[in-house]
Write a protein that holds these residues in place. Structure first.
Motif, mmCIF file in Angstrom:
data_model
loop_
_atom_site.group_PDB
_atom_site.id
_atom_site.type_symbol
_atom_site.label_atom_id
_atom_site.label_comp_id
_atom_site.label_asym_id
_atom_site.label_seq_id
_atom_site.Cartn_x
_atom_site.Cartn_y
_atom_site.Cartn_z
ATOM 1 N N PRO A 260 71.973 53.534 111.104
ATOM 2 C CA PRO A 260 73.231 52.975 111.120
ATOM 3 C C PRO A 260 73.838 53.015 113.152
ATOM 4 N N VAL A 261 72.871 54.283 113.892
ATOM 5 C CA VAL A 261 72.664 53.603 115.190
ATOM 6 C C VAL A 261 71.754 52.628 115.342
ATOM 7 N N PRO A 262 71.347 51.960 115.742
ATOM 8 C CA PRO A 262 70.388 51.732 116.356
ATOM 9 C C PRO A 262 69.516 52.238 117.122
ATOM 10 N N LYS A 263 67.827 51.704 116.879
ATOM 11 C CA LYS A 263 67.056 52.381 117.477
ATOM 12 C C LYS A 263 67.179 52.654 118.624
ATOM 13 N N ARG B 91 68.755 58.114 115.547
ATOM 14 C CA ARG B 91 67.619 58.528 115.030
ATOM 15 C C ARG B 91 67.782 58.855 113.374
ATOM 16 N N ASP B 92 69.135 58.841 113.003
ATOM 17 C CA ASP B 92 69.334 59.123 111.435
ATOM 18 C C ASP B 92 69.301 57.330 110.502
ATOM 19 N N VAL B 93 68.158 57.495 109.324
ATOM 20 C CA VAL B 93 68.655 56.843 108.528
ATOM 21 C C VAL B 93 69.237 56.879 107.436
ATOM 22 N N VAL B 94 69.441 55.207 106.598
ATOM 23 C CA VAL B 94 70.529 55.817 105.643
ATOM 24 C C VAL B 94 69.542 54.432 104.612
ATOM 25 N N PRO B 95 69.634 54.819 103.052
ATOM 26 C CA PRO B 95 69.306 54.048 102.486
ATOM 27 C C PRO B 95 70.402 52.364 101.951
ATOM 28 N N GLN C 292 76.811 50.876 117.233
ATOM 29 C CA GLN C 292 76.436 52.324 118.086
ATOM 30 C C GLN C 292 77.377 52.180 117.755
ATOM 31 N N ARG C 293 78.885 51.879 117.965
ATOM 32 C CA ARG C 293 80.437 52.026 118.807
ATOM 33 C C ARG C 293 80.897 53.033 116.912
ATOM 34 N N HIS C 294 80.091 52.351 115.646
ATOM 35 C CA HIS C 294 80.667 52.768 114.812
ATOM 36 C C HIS C 294 80.209 53.924 113.500
#
Ligand SMILES: [Zn+2]
Length: 88
Positions: free
Chosen positions: A19-22, A27-31, A50-52
């Motif tokens: 959700p926040v670009p690498k 660091r978080d990932v979502v399916p 990044q803002r969202h």
């Protein structure tokens, strides 16, 4: 686990989306479905993503994303298509 964006069940291909670009320290990932990730990439820049951040409601406020989610709702989880900016 449902897709982060559209809430449909996952198909064979699961994309682990940041959700926040690498590149912005996310660091978080979502399916997500590949087609759903493509929709975000087409409609948002890295700084907007990044803002969202984890706030998917903010992304769903975007008219193009809202339309996409309504449209894809009835498709098979493995459905793919090419998403472009011109899609209405
Ligand atoms: Zn999805």
């Amino acid at each position: 686990m449902p897709c982060w964006l559209c809430g449909r069940p996952m198909g064979k291909t699961i994309v682990w989306h940041h959700p926040v670009p690498k590149s912005r320290g996310g660091r978080d990932v979502v399916p997500m479905h590949p087609i759903c990730q493509q929709t975000l990439t087409v409609n948002f820049s890295n700084s907007e993503l990044q803002r969202h951040g984890m706030n998917v409601a903010g992304l769903l406020d975007h008219p193009n994303v809202r339309k996409f989610v309504d449209w894809v709702a009835k498709k098979d989880p493995d459905f793919t298509a090419t998403i472009t900016k011109k899609q209405r």
